[in-house]
Write an enzyme that holds these catalytic residues in place. Sequence first.
Site, PDB file in Angstrom:
ATOM      1  N   HIS A  13      64.838 -16.560  47.920  1.00 39.70           N
ATOM      2  CA  HIS A  13      66.297 -16.497  47.752  1.00 39.70           C
ATOM      3  C   HIS A  13      66.901 -15.297  48.469  1.00 39.70           C
ATOM      4  O   HIS A  13      68.116 -15.252  48.677  1.00 39.70           O
ATOM      5  CB  HIS A  13      66.688 -16.518  46.270  1.00 39.70           C
ATOM      6  N   ASP A  15      59.714 -19.382  45.095  1.00 42.94           N
ATOM      7  CA  ASP A  15      60.646 -18.309  45.454  1.00 42.94           C
ATOM      8  C   ASP A  15      59.964 -17.182  46.231  1.00 42.94           C
ATOM      9  O   ASP A  15      60.166 -15.996  45.949  1.00 42.94           O
ATOM     10  CB  ASP A  15      61.337 -17.735  44.214  1.00 42.94           C
ATOM     11  N   SER A  29      65.337  -7.746  44.243  1.00 46.15           N
ATOM     12  CA  SER A  29      64.549  -8.941  44.521  1.00 46.15           C
ATOM     13  C   SER A  29      63.740  -8.788  45.801  1.00 46.15           C
ATOM     14  O   SER A  29      64.266  -8.353  46.834  1.00 46.15           O
ATOM     15  CB  SER A  29      65.445 -10.170  44.652  1.00 46.15           C
TER      16      SER A  29
END
Length: 362
Positions: A100, A131, A214
């Site tokens: 992402h 992911d 992230s």
Amino acid sequence: MDASHFRHRARRSPLPLVAGLCALALASGCSGPDSGPAAPESSTSAARADSASRAVAQLESDYQRVINDVLPSVVQIQTADGLGSGIVYDTDGTIVTNAHVVGEETSFKVSVATGEKVLDASLVSSYPEQDLAVIRLGDAPEGLRAAKFGDSEKVEVGQIVLAMGSPLGLSSSVTQGIVSALGRTVSEPSSGGGTGATLANMVQTSAAINPGNSGGALVNLNSEVIGIPTLAATDPALGNSAAPGIGFAIPVSTVKTIADQIIDHGEVTSSGRAALDVTGRTVVDDDYQPAGVALVSVERDGAAYDGGMRVGDIVTGIGDTEVTTITSLAEALAAEQPGDKVRVTYTRGGGTRTAEVTLGEI
């Protein structure tokens, strides 16, 4: 808090560095009648204070050592939509991050934590189902330091961990916490609304995970990466704002499995994820409550088909786990392995049936 509500902690960026130090309380022993004269209270207090001070200094030294070891291997990734983080996987300039973070883009600007030069990187492959993504620097700088990756089997609840990345665009930020739990299964939000990837065996941590973290590194005090911070919980009661101290990281075992396949083959050839080989949609009962997953398509000779299931059947359970939505079906399957035999409960024409199904692979 509804545990099904989570949100990404990247692409934009988190809060500044927060590092906590825990002073260790030392218990004093009791002197018996033959132990000799008791030390003066002032001397005992001074000894305790000195021991506590040394303990704090040692812990602080441990933190600084880990930061010096790992931070040079953590990078900031800039995309057209925002910022995220990544980890240097090898000295050839391979970087692993979240899918992402890269989104639909194929080229990126990368800043190494210890340097000021912005480097060009391109996408090798992205695997949204877990992911994870791999990108590669066009020209790896001399002295690029690859991170050291740990062993998921040795991760334990209570271990002190540090999260490193670029929260809210603040590169080279570090937060501290512990491993709060292991084996969590969480479902990510989709960029277009609804549910995204369902991730199994996640490491839960109290270290702050904010937008921009992230793709970064969750590391232990041995300077080993044990996970990639990916998302944090949100509390619907607070308007889906972040629930402090509840973050999740993809375990290092999954990171290495996926990254190695992408590096070797340019794509993921074996996901290790169980599947029914169907597509479905959530259905509701007469009270408009989620009541199962209707099969919209069933792959011929796939797991569900071989178990006797057909289009129109409504799955209501996997083993002893109730299935009411697409998300709960994905989470139930995430706990299984390809090749496992499971009991699937479903309805057809108003009647309840069961099938013994050998699971396929995504």
